[in-house]
Design an enzyme around this catalytic site. Structure first.
Site, PDB file in Angstrom:
ATOM      1  N   ASP A  75      38.010  98.289 -31.358  1.00 39.62           N
ATOM      2  CA  ASP A  75      37.708  97.318 -30.310  1.00 39.62           C
ATOM      3  C   ASP A  75      38.527  96.031 -30.438  1.00 39.62           C
ATOM      4  O   ASP A  75      38.990  95.472 -29.446  1.00 39.62           O
ATOM      5  CB  ASP A  75      36.206  96.971 -30.310  1.00 39.62           C
ATOM      6  CG  ASP A  75      35.397  98.035 -29.570  1.00 39.62           C
ATOM      7  OD1 ASP A  75      35.932  99.142 -29.369  1.00 39.62           O
ATOM      8  OD2 ASP A  75      34.248  97.748 -29.197  1.00 39.62           O
ATOM      9  N   ASN A  90      37.353 101.799 -24.970  1.00 45.24           N
ATOM     10  CA  ASN A  90      35.920 101.760 -24.640  1.00 45.24           C
ATOM     11  C   ASN A  90      35.332 100.446 -25.161  1.00 45.24           C
ATOM     12  O   ASN A  90      34.168 100.381 -25.549  1.00 45.24           O
ATOM     13  CB  ASN A  90      35.210 102.960 -25.271  1.00 45.24           C
ATOM     14  CG  ASN A  90      33.840 103.210 -24.637  1.00 45.24           C
ATOM     15  OD1 ASN A  90      33.502 102.612 -23.615  1.00 45.24           O
ATOM     16  ND2 ASN A  90      33.049 104.079 -25.247  1.00 45.24           N
ATOM     17  N   HIS A 106      29.963 105.017 -32.336  1.00 46.67           N
ATOM     18  CA  HIS A 106      29.942 104.609 -33.740  1.00 46.67           C
ATOM     19  C   HIS A 106      28.540 104.439 -34.282  1.00 46.67           C
ATOM     20  O   HIS A 106      28.236 104.829 -35.407  1.00 46.67           O
ATOM     21  CB  HIS A 106      30.738 103.317 -33.908  1.00 46.67           C
ATOM     22  CG  HIS A 106      30.290 102.201 -32.997  1.00 46.67           C
ATOM     23  ND1 HIS A 106      30.160 100.902 -33.397  1.00 46.67           N
ATOM     24  CD2 HIS A 106      29.925 102.180 -31.693  1.00 46.67           C
ATOM     25  CE1 HIS A 106      29.753 100.146 -32.403  1.00 46.67           C
ATOM     26  NE2 HIS A 106      29.610 100.900 -31.347  1.00 46.67           N
ATOM     27  N   ARG A 107      27.640 103.862 -33.475  1.00 43.80           N
ATOM     28  CA  ARG A 107      26.295 103.584 -33.986  1.00 43.80           C
ATOM     29  C   ARG A 107      25.479 104.870 -34.180  1.00 43.80           C
ATOM     30  O   ARG A 107      24.634 104.940 -35.063  1.00 43.80           O
ATOM     31  CB  ARG A 107      25.554 102.599 -33.094  1.00 43.80           C
ATOM     32  CG  ARG A 107      26.258 101.274 -33.024  1.00 43.80           C
ATOM     33  CD  ARG A 107      25.356 100.090 -32.762  1.00 43.80           C
ATOM     34  NE  ARG A 107      26.182  98.922 -32.579  1.00 43.80           N
ATOM     35  CZ  ARG A 107      26.780  98.262 -33.572  1.00 43.80           C
ATOM     36  NH1 ARG A 107      26.594  98.639 -34.815  1.00 43.80           N
ATOM     37  NH2 ARG A 107      27.557  97.232 -33.324  1.00 43.80           N
ATOM     38  N   GLY A 144      33.836  97.278 -24.555  1.00 46.87           N
ATOM     39  CA  GLY A 144      33.136  96.417 -23.600  1.00 46.87           C
ATOM     40  C   GLY A 144      33.361  94.945 -23.912  1.00 46.87           C
ATOM     41  O   GLY A 144      33.494  94.114 -23.015  1.00 46.87           O
ATOM     42  N   LYS A 190      35.304 102.369 -34.377  1.00 46.60           N
ATOM     43  CA  LYS A 190      35.123 101.362 -33.327  1.00 46.60           C
ATOM     44  C   LYS A 190      34.747 100.005 -33.934  1.00 46.60           C
ATOM     45  O   LYS A 190      35.205  98.974 -33.471  1.00 46.60           O
ATOM     46  CB  LYS A 190      34.033 101.831 -32.350  1.00 46.60           C
ATOM     47  CG  LYS A 190      33.914 100.958 -31.118  1.00 46.60           C
ATOM     48  CD  LYS A 190      33.085 101.663 -30.056  1.00 46.60           C
ATOM     49  CE  LYS A 190      33.381 101.153 -28.664  1.00 46.60           C
ATOM     50  NZ  LYS A 190      32.788  99.868 -28.365  1.00 46.60           N
ATOM     51  N   ARG A 216      30.712 102.684 -17.200  1.00 43.47           N
ATOM     52  CA  ARG A 216      29.851 101.554 -17.596  1.00 43.47           C
ATOM     53  C   ARG A 216      29.962 100.465 -16.529  1.00 43.47           C
ATOM     54  O   ARG A 216      31.045 100.030 -16.186  1.00 43.47           O
ATOM     55  CB  ARG A 216      30.256 101.042 -18.987  1.00 43.47           C
ATOM     56  CG  ARG A 216      30.089 102.110 -20.065  1.00 43.47           C
ATOM     57  CD  ARG A 216      30.670 101.695 -21.393  1.00 43.47           C
ATOM     58  NE  ARG A 216      29.935 100.584 -21.999  1.00 43.47           N
ATOM     59  CZ  ARG A 216      30.293  99.995 -23.137  1.00 43.47           C
ATOM     60  NH1 ARG A 216      31.357 100.409 -23.781  1.00 43.47           N
ATOM     61  NH2 ARG A 216      29.582  99.007 -23.621  1.00 43.47           N
ATOM     62  N   LYS A 222      25.416 101.944 -22.732  1.00 41.91           N
ATOM     63  CA  LYS A 222      26.326 101.614 -23.832  1.00 41.91           C
ATOM     64  C   LYS A 222      27.360 102.735 -24.001  1.00 41.91           C
ATOM     65  O   LYS A 222      27.614 103.482 -23.066  1.00 41.91           O
ATOM     66  CB  LYS A 222      25.532 101.377 -25.110  1.00 41.91           C
ATOM     67  CG  LYS A 222      24.666 100.118 -25.039  1.00 41.91           C
ATOM     68  CD  LYS A 222      25.517  98.862 -24.972  1.00 41.91           C
ATOM     69  CE  LYS A 222      24.698  97.604 -24.762  1.00 41.91           C
ATOM     70  NZ  LYS A 222      24.202  96.968 -25.940  1.00 41.91           N
ATOM     71  N   GLU A 223      27.943 102.834 -25.211  1.00 44.46           N
ATOM     72  CA  GLU A 223      29.001 103.812 -25.462  1.00 44.46           C
ATOM     73  C   GLU A 223      28.617 105.190 -24.929  1.00 44.46           C
ATOM     74  O   GLU A 223      29.454 105.989 -24.523  1.00 44.46           O
ATOM     75  CB  GLU A 223      29.299 103.890 -26.958  1.00 44.46           C
ATOM     76  CG  GLU A 223      30.188 102.765 -27.485  1.00 44.46           C
ATOM     77  CD  GLU A 223      29.477 101.439 -27.679  1.00 44.46           C
ATOM     78  OE1 GLU A 223      28.334 101.276 -27.203  1.00 44.46           O
ATOM     79  OE2 GLU A 223      30.093 100.549 -28.297  1.00 44.46           O
ATOM     80  N   SER A 269      24.199  91.557 -21.059  1.00 41.95           N
ATOM     81  CA  SER A 269      24.429  90.127 -21.271  1.00 41.95           C
ATOM     82  C   SER A 269      25.924  89.835 -21.299  1.00 41.95           C
ATOM     83  O   SER A 269      26.336  88.686 -21.235  1.00 41.95           O
ATOM     84  CB  SER A 269      23.778  89.670 -22.572  1.00 41.95           C
ATOM     85  OG  SER A 269      24.419  90.303 -23.660  1.00 41.95           O
ATOM     86  N   LYS A 317      32.005  92.388 -34.742  1.00 40.62           N
ATOM     87  CA  LYS A 317      32.790  92.776 -33.569  1.00 40.62           C
ATOM     88  C   LYS A 317      32.617  91.733 -32.468  1.00 40.62           C
ATOM     89  O   LYS A 317      33.589  91.291 -31.857  1.00 40.62           O
ATOM     90  CB  LYS A 317      32.320  94.147 -33.061  1.00 40.62           C
ATOM     91  CG  LYS A 317      32.953  94.543 -31.746  1.00 40.62           C
ATOM     92  CD  LYS A 317      32.417  95.871 -31.222  1.00 40.62           C
ATOM     93  CE  LYS A 317      31.003  95.777 -30.708  1.00 40.62           C
ATOM     94  NZ  LYS A 317      30.660  96.808 -29.695  1.00 40.62           N
ATOM     95  N   SER A 318      31.372  91.347 -32.206  1.00 42.63           N
ATOM     96  CA  SER A 318      31.093  90.412 -31.106  1.00 42.63           C
ATOM     97  C   SER A 318      31.794  89.083 -31.323  1.00 42.63           C
ATOM     98  O   SER A 318      32.382  88.521 -30.408  1.00 42.63           O
ATOM     99  CB  SER A 318      29.597  90.147 -30.996  1.00 42.63           C
ATOM    100  OG  SER A 318      28.924  91.360 -30.884  1.00 42.63           O
ATOM    101  N   ARG A 329      35.253  87.514 -29.264  1.00 39.57           N
ATOM    102  CA  ARG A 329      35.081  86.214 -28.603  1.00 39.57           C
ATOM    103  C   ARG A 329      36.075  85.202 -29.167  1.00 39.57           C
ATOM    104  O   ARG A 329      36.726  84.463 -28.418  1.00 39.57           O
ATOM    105  CB  ARG A 329      33.644  85.698 -28.794  1.00 39.57           C
ATOM    106  CG  ARG A 329      32.614  86.367 -27.871  1.00 39.57           C
ATOM    107  CD  ARG A 329      31.227  85.968 -28.355  1.00 39.57           C
ATOM    108  NE  ARG A 329      30.121  86.417 -27.533  1.00 39.57           N
ATOM    109  CZ  ARG A 329      29.630  87.645 -27.518  1.00 39.57           C
ATOM    110  NH1 ARG A 329      30.210  88.598 -28.233  1.00 39.57           N
ATOM    111  NH2 ARG A 329      28.572  87.941 -26.780  1.00 39.57           N
ATOM    112  N   ASP A 347      21.321  96.456 -30.454  1.00 36.34           N
ATOM    113  CA  ASP A 347      22.172  97.361 -31.231  1.00 36.34           C
ATOM    114  C   ASP A 347      21.509  97.767 -32.539  1.00 36.34           C
ATOM    115  O   ASP A 347      21.446  98.942 -32.890  1.00 36.34           O
ATOM    116  CB  ASP A 347      23.525  96.704 -31.519  1.00 36.34           C
ATOM    117  CG  ASP A 347      24.419  96.742 -30.287  1.00 36.34           C
ATOM    118  OD1 ASP A 347      24.018  97.380 -29.288  1.00 36.34           O
ATOM    119  OD2 ASP A 347      25.506  96.136 -30.327  1.00 36.34           O
ATOM    120  N   ARG A 366      22.323 105.958 -24.949  1.00 30.60           N
ATOM    121  CA  ARG A 366      21.838 106.010 -26.328  1.00 30.60           C
ATOM    122  C   ARG A 366      20.385 106.473 -26.447  1.00 30.60           C
ATOM    123  O   ARG A 366      19.993 106.987 -27.494  1.00 30.60           O
ATOM    124  CB  ARG A 366      21.994 104.632 -26.991  1.00 30.60           C
ATOM    125  CG  ARG A 366      23.430 104.332 -27.344  1.00 30.60           C
ATOM    126  CD  ARG A 366      23.603 102.947 -27.908  1.00 30.60           C
ATOM    127  NE  ARG A 366      24.917 102.821 -28.521  1.00 30.60           N
ATOM    128  CZ  ARG A 366      25.444 101.659 -28.921  1.00 30.60           C
ATOM    129  NH1 ARG A 366      24.772 100.546 -28.775  1.00 30.60           N
ATOM    130  NH2 ARG A 366      26.633 101.633 -29.472  1.00 30.60           N
TER     131      ARG A 366
END
Ligand code: DC
Length: 647
Positions: free
Chosen positions: A51, A94, A391-392, A96, A416, A124, A344-345, A172, A24-25, A29, A317, A348
């Site tokens: 996402d 959602n 999701h996590r 981020g 997600k 957030r 986070k979402e 970050s 995802k990250s 990007r 994560d 957590r």
């Protein structure tokens, strides 16, 4: 898959290979940089998820060329530092990883935009990023609460000073967003990080991805980052997105808990993602880890997993996966330096603590840590594990099925980042086996099922007893058997304990009181009510434990355990069944009339097979066993022979 919940049987093992979906990250990007770059970029192995869809939609709205080439391949035609559409409203859900970098890019590219998300996105924080952008001359206004989305961005003159400051200790993603947007200023700008920079590996992903698009950031420790005047993004042509290292964590943990090996492909030793270091954490717990350039695998240690005390700042994560892996490790696992979990979402730390406690674990939580002490036998909460639209949470808690059958609420939130997570999960796990024996009243299936269970050392579920108990409890409470809502409420709250031969209702042995003709008729009536069946569904599924289960009833193979390894439809002629019942009653000293019994049986058969929900019928994949001319021993032997082939 059911929309509201997913029931997972107890698992005995995990083994196999999983090709991971794209990160995802990296996906988001790469999409943004391809949009900011000059030239056409072909992005392969892009993650298909909520996402990334938010990012793709936003880029399309902004006038960037976005073309789906089929499968996981996309063609992005960049705007060379400008977005063709200068005024737009964007909805970013959602996500981020879409919201933060787009805020920075749009603020520096010039134009008038409104950025919104779902309610949780509006909770957030984004203030530190906005502060950083304002130092560059950006015009950004909060439309709701100060410091939080939604935002309005107005075109303004960007006049970067030599250095700006941004906080690094909340997320970050603020620094990531700023860094990726800085080349749009055309000037040399340095960013000084205030406070301890968290989640550094994510900054490494940012720097590596920027470098792939031709922009090199000068870095002095983790304090100062400088983007030089004249830095411009240009397309590298084709970009392959790495597999998602955070998603790898669930499968590696499955291998570490459930013998293994489980192998993930798409990330390995050469990955730019910090979350691959999850494998090191798992190794500290004792797991046997192997890695190649593009793959990793995990197996369980001979001596069992052990607890760890770990600073998880570098794997925020994937660290969540350690919290549920801790359920299977000896000792107390403490995960430290995880304050970012709270923004986070969902929060957590709070969510994780609450759900782990529902399973019976002992949890201590602090502002920035969580400590998990497992329990000998996990308990399965009847209301299920809640996932908080995170999701996590859903993926982490799937691991708990090694300890108990489990209900996961709202499993679709995995979309997600990993829409087909549960299909992949099912493909590499081995569940406790089920033998489902269905058939009409008095066919002898109860006796056969109990004897088969005993021979195999499996547990036995007399599902009819649950309908009988519901009828009895309703009768005692003065509730009409036709009152669906009231009977369902009774079914949901039945206080039942099955103790081998006896059944306790509210702590008292029920004995033959659920076997009378009156309660038999009541059971058949309450069993026709959909809400009652729904209320009893998970109660039956929690019997799906190791080493295995034999269940008898009417819908074992069709509804309750459709995945059963062996399905048997056990029947006998109505006359033979009436005669067996007659002998049984006489044997117990009751008076009985054969023709009345036959008429009653026919009536119940009719009701059980004609009702609209879960009617009694032979499933296409069930084996027919007609016992009219068989002894019990012969019937039991036949089922055992089939079981030997099927299990
Ligand atoms: O198997 P039994 O006779 O004890 O079942 C009692 C009643 O419950 C019967 O009328 C059918 C119903 N039943 C059901 O609808 N679904 C099951 N899985 C088991 C029983």
């Amino acid at each position: 898959m059911n929309q509201e919940f997913l029931d997972i049987p107890q698992l005995s093992a995990a083994r196999g290979t999983v090709r991971l979906p794209g990160s995802k990250s990296i996906s988001n990007r790469v999409l943004l940089l391809a949009a900011l770059a000059e030239g056409v970029t072909e992005v392969r192995d892009l993650l298909a998820s909520d996402d990334t869809e938010r990012m793709l939609d936003a880029l399309k709205t902004l006038g960037i060329g976005v073309e789906h080439l089929g499968g996981e391949s996309w063609r992005i035609t960049g705007g060379a530092g400008r977005f063709p559409v200068r005024e737009a409203d964007l909805f970013l859900g959602n996500a981020g990883t879409a919201f933060r970098p787009l805020t920075a890019a749009l603020a520096l590219a010039g134009g008038n935009y409104v950025l919104k998300g779902v309610q949780r996105m509006h909770e957030r924080p984004i203030g530190d990023l906005v502060d950083g952008l304002r130092q560059l001359g950006a015009s950004i206004q909060y439309l709701g609460n100060e410091g939080y989305p939604p935002l309005r961005i107005a075109a303004s003159e960007i006049q970067p000073g030599p250095a700006i400051q941004v906080r690094g200790d909340v997320s970050s993603q603020f620094l990531t967003g700023l860094l990726m947007a800085l080349p749009l200023t055309g000037q040399t700008v340095a960013v000084d990080v205030v406070g301890e920079l968290i989640s550094k590996p994510y900054i490494e992903i940012t720097l590596a991805t920027m470098a792939r698009f031709g922009v090199h950031v000068e870095r002095e420790g983790w304090q100062r980052f400088t983007v030089k005047a004249g830095s411009r993004y240009s397309s590298p042509g084709i970009v392959y997105v790495e597999g998602d290292a955070s998603s790898a964590s669930y499968f590696l943990a499955l291998g570490a808990i459930g013998r293994g090996p489980v192998r993930v492909e798409g990330v390995g030793r050469d990955s730019i993602q910090g979350d691959i270091r999850f494998a090191e954490a798992l190794a500290k717990m004792g797991a046997v880890i192997e890695t190649g350039p593009n793959w990793m695998s995990a197996s369980a240690p001979e001596s069992g997993l052990r607890a760890v005390d770990l600073d998880c700042n570098h794997i925020p994560d994937a660290a969540m996966t350690l919290a549920t892996t801790a359920l299977f490790a000896k000792g107390t696992t403490t995960l430290r330096n995880i304050a970012s979990w709270r923004v986070k979402e969902t929060d957590r730390i709070a969510a994780m603590a609450k759900e782990l406690r529902k399973l019976g674990a002992t949890v201590v939580e602090g502002e920035d840590f969580i400590a998990v002490t497992p329990v000998e036998r996990l308990v399965s909460p009847p209301e299920g594990i809640d996932t908080y639209d995170d999701h996590r949470m859903a993926m982490c808690f799937s691991l708990a099925a090694f300890g108990t059958p489990l209900r996961i609420n709202d499993p679709r939130c995995v979309a997600k980042t990993f829409p087909d997570y549960f299909q992949r999960f099912a493909a590499v796990t081995v569940a406790a086996p089920v033998i489902a024996i269905d058939g009409p009243s008095a066919s002898g299936k109860g006796t056969v099922a109990a004897r088969v269970a005993q021979a195999l050392g499996f547990s036995y579920l007399d599902s009819g007893a649950l309908y009988r108990l519901t009828a009895l409890a309703a009768h005692r409470a003065g509730v009409d058997w036709a009152d669906e809502a009231a009977v369902a409420a009774i079914a949901a709250s039945l206080d039942v304990v099955f103790t081998g031969d006896d059944i306790l209702l509210d702590g008292v042995v029920v004995g033959d009181s659920i076997r009378t003709e009156e309660i038999s008729a009541g059971a058949s009536r309450v069993a026709a009510l959909p809400a009652v069946r729904e209320a009893l569904l998970f109660r039956q599924r929690v019997f799906n434990t190791l080493p295995g289960l034999v269940g008898d009833g009417r819908d074992m193979g069709s509804v309750v355990f459709p995945q059963a390894q062996l399905k048997v439809f056990l029947t006998a002629s109505a006359e033979a069944r009436a005669e067996r019942r007659y002998k049984q009653l006489i044997g117990k000293g009751f008076s009985a009339n054969l023709s009345d019994l036959l008429a009653d049986l026919r009536q119940r058969d009719e009701r059980d097979s004609q009702r609209s929900v879960a009617p009694l019928r032979q499933e296409a994949d069930a084996k027919l066993l007609d016992t009219t001319d068989l002894t019990i021993d012969q019937a039991v032997q036949q089922v055992l022979d089939w079981a030997a082939e099927a299990l």
